[in-house]
Design an enzyme around this catalytic site. Structure first.
Site, PDB file in Angstrom:
ATOM      1  CG  LEU A  67      -2.069   0.802   1.417  1.00  0.00           C
ATOM      2  CD1 LEU A  67      -3.186   0.203   0.570  1.00  0.00           C
ATOM      3  CD2 LEU A  67      -2.533   0.847   2.877  1.00  0.00           C
ATOM      4  CG  HIS A  68       2.975   2.907  -2.926  1.00  0.00           C
ATOM      5  ND1 HIS A  68       2.683   1.707  -3.512  1.00  0.00           N
ATOM      6  CD2 HIS A  68       3.234   3.780  -3.934  1.00  0.00           C
ATOM      7  CE1 HIS A  68       2.774   1.849  -4.829  1.00  0.00           C
ATOM      8  NE2 HIS A  68       3.106   3.088  -5.113  1.00  0.00           N
ATOM      9  NE  ARG A  69      -1.064   4.957  -6.893  1.00  0.00           N
ATOM     10  CZ  ARG A  69      -0.127   4.206  -7.481  1.00  0.00           C
ATOM     11  NH1 ARG A  69      -0.238   2.913  -7.547  1.00  0.00           N
ATOM     12  NH2 ARG A  69       0.915   4.798  -8.011  1.00  0.00           N
TER      13      ARG A  69
END
Ligand code: UD1
Length: 360
Positions: free
Chosen positions: A202-204
């Site tokens: 997860l990094h957006r």
């Protein structure tokens, strides 16, 4: 002389096969790393694992706001172009390094080639969407990975003569290194069993910035962790955000970002993958591993139409339902690997560039 550009983690995986192919064919090239990603886990491990030759230059731009980072790259890449005087600048993907280097080159009248052209999420809230659109409109040679690419480029007025459907160089890397990554059995070092764990990334910004959305994702992952062991190699920005919001983990194993081989091995033997990444949607499709994408859209529709991807959004109840269904093998349609994701995309890129050079 071809000036090849990389900046951030996904660029390394896409460009390594192309640069290696150019070297193999004796095509003169220079490799520039902008330094957008600079941590050992985000950069060095990828060069080592991908057997990617060390960059000839590192611009060391580091982090910053979008404008500051893009500006720093623009400013430091221009003198490189002036010094090297390349016939062509090749950029990949959709990161800030991609648009910045394409723009610097185009303003110096140096032709630009874009690897992974034509992808569109139609969500201009994503920084990557802006980078994609602008880079495509600066490029002379546009290399597409899936049929949607040509359709979108044509719709934006870019003619067929510039568009080359070459397939997916990220899958060249996958095919080259899969056996080696499995031999490392990276799941064992994390105390996991093959096909009995889920892998999370997860990094957006759209998932991290909104605290209530992130809290919902956190709760859904914690719940999932009770029925399926989850491993979550965490991007530095994601780690900082969870710490800031004081969100802790009980049922999910957190680890540092993994190198390419360990991540690929982990992905290949996962029961399922939960992610908001772009490239991982493609890699899971190539591997035949179910992927649940925690976003409202995808710029890679072929992974849904032909592959193992499902775009499920971020509603916690939906995540729980989709995980349950995936674990029960439900709604699993016949998946296949998309056309030209065959490990030979880099050779097609090199063919096109050689033909272009001969003709221009
Ligand atoms: C970038 C790309 C994104 C891609 C992602 C893969 C853009 C707009 N976004 O996002 O499309 O999916 O890379 O990882 O280019 N940081 C470190 N060490 C590093 C790199 C980053 O600690 O080596 C931290 C810094 O706090 C930095 C933050 O991560 O401020 C963001 O890094 P940045 O390069 O701006 O974008 P990513 O979020 O990594």
């Amino acid at each position: 002389m071809i000036l090849n550009v990389v900046g951030a983690r996904p660029n390394f995986v896409k460009m390594a096969p192309v640069v290696k192919e150019m070297i193999r064919r004796g095509m003169p090239q220079v490799l520039v790393h902008t330094g957008q990603h600079y941590d050992r886990e985000m950069s060095d491990l990828f060069f080592r694992d991908l057997e990617f030759p060390a960059p000839d230059m590192n611009l060391g731009v580091g982090s910053g706001t979008h404008a500051a980072q893009t500006a720093k790259i623009l400013e430091s890449f221009e003198p490189v172009c002036i010094k090297v005087k390349p016939r062509l600048v090749l950029v990949a993907g959709d990161v800030n390094s991609t648009i910045a280097c394409a723009l610097a080159a185009a303003k110096l009248h140096i032709p630009v080639a874009h690897l992974e052209a034509g992808l569109r999420s139609f969500d201009r809230g994503m920084p990557e969407e802006i980078n994609r659109i602008l880079t495509d409109h600066l490029a002379e040679l546009l290399f597409t990975t899936e049929p949607s690419g040509k359709k979108h480029l044509n719709a934006e007025g870019i003619g067929d003569s510039k568009i080359h459907f070459v397939g997916n160089t990220m899958i060249d890397s996958l095919r080259e290194f899969l056996a080696r990554s499995l031999a490392r059995e990276p799941w064992k070092a994390k105390g996991l069993e093959e096909k009995k764990y889920g892998l999370v990334t997860l990094h957006r910004p759209e998932n991290l910035e909104d605290a209530s959305k992130l809290s919902g994702i956190h709760a859904a992952l914690e719940e999932t962790g009770k029925i399926l062991p989850l491993i979550f190699p965490m991007h530095p920005r994601t780690k900082a955000r969870f710490a800031e919001l004081n969100m802790r983990w009980t049922h999910v194993k957190i680890c540092e970002p993994l190198g390419y081989l360990d991540f690929l091995g982990m992905m290949a033997r996962a029961r399922l993958v939960l992610t908001d990444s772009g490239g991982i949607q493609e890699e899971t499709t190539a591997l035949g591993v179910p992927c649940l994408t925690l976003r409202g859209n995808t710029e890679r529709p072929v992974t849904i139409e032909e592959g193992t991807n499902r775009v499920i959004g971020t509603d916690p109840a939906r995540i729980a339902e989709e995980v349950r269904s995936a674990l029960n093998g439900g709604q699993r349609k016949e998946a296949r690997v998309p056309s030209l994701w065959d490990g030979k995309a880099a050779a097609r890129v090199a063919d096109v560039i050689q033909a272009w050079k001969a003709a221009s």
